[in-house]
Design an enzyme around this catalytic site. Sequence first.
Site, PDB file in Angstrom:
ATOM      1  CB  SER A  78       0.606  34.416  -6.393  1.00 47.23           C
ATOM      2  OG  SER A  78       0.871  33.385  -5.461  1.00 47.23           O
ATOM      3  CE1 TYR A  95      -3.053  31.273  -8.461  1.00 43.69           C
ATOM      4  CE2 TYR A  95      -0.917  30.756  -7.510  1.00 43.69           C
ATOM      5  CZ  TYR A  95      -2.051  31.544  -7.545  1.00 43.69           C
ATOM      6  OH  TYR A  95      -2.174  32.602  -6.676  1.00 43.69           O
TER       7      TYR A  95
END
Length: 330
Positions: free
Chosen positions: A165, A191
Amino acid sequence: MQHSNYHGSLQQPLGSGFTAKSTSGEVIRGIDLRGKTVIVTGGNTGIGLETTRTLASAGATVIVAARDLEKAKRNLEGIERVELESLDLMDPASIDAFAGRFTRSGRPLDILVNNAGIMWVPLRRDSRGIESQFATNYLAVFQLTAMLWPALLRAKGARVVNVSSQGHQFGPLDLDDPNFLHRDYETLLAYGQSKTALNLFSMEMDARAATSQVRVYSLHPGSIKGTELARDAAPELFRSMGLVDAEGKLLPEVEATLKTIPQGAATTVWCATSPQLKDIGGVYCSDCEIAQLVADTGMSDGVRASSLNPDDARRLWKLSEQLTGIRFTL
């Protein structure tokens, strides 16, 4: 010839001919996957489901590894050449069981798509005390890929595709405290470091597998409308990021930048199948292209050089072996 992407040495666009608006159906056009075996984790929802549908449409047999089998059966209904298997990435025993079943079958594994992941969740830990985003988004990928290594070798030209990501830019990997034992937990930072770890692993595995005919890629699928990925995120998080208004409604200017699910799956499919990547690996891709290197400050398109640092990648590999108890020798 450059054989590794250490420090992002191979992060140069190829001129693929595709764009951010390209769909998975456009990327797969003309590619024949008949006789190929694919595993897609989380291949029953969101871009994972679209990835499954696209690869199966090209003739591949796709094994979907999912936690909720009943939900998966409903979502996969009508798609040919799909097999469904149980897999819980937060449970190391489940990973071992799934990988063991596949390797014992003797089948080669042509493409492994590590698609499943979680995002922006409260502090949770697995049975080993490992923070859940690091455990699910990275450490499970290391364990599953290591356990499936014999099957990848049997394919004599396999690809491993790790869905990372742009969120890797939220934060670097803290190799001294990946589990937030000695610092305050921040979900975006957790994350970010899980995806930074995934980039480091992809680069390092490709370098170590150079003589094994296995290529490895990480990628940013884009910001996508209609997935379930951020379902556990607190509403105030989206407000603080400037994504929604006071009522929690997505801002029009933000919505205009989002990809559709077929567009979101396109880079995964490109990395998994494109002949343009035949002689290159270890790279981070986005918008069906090899991404550019970017600065280690702020949020921007591309990949941070800090997530392609070979020293960190080697330390992470050693740490991953310690945390999983698996000696992953290529």
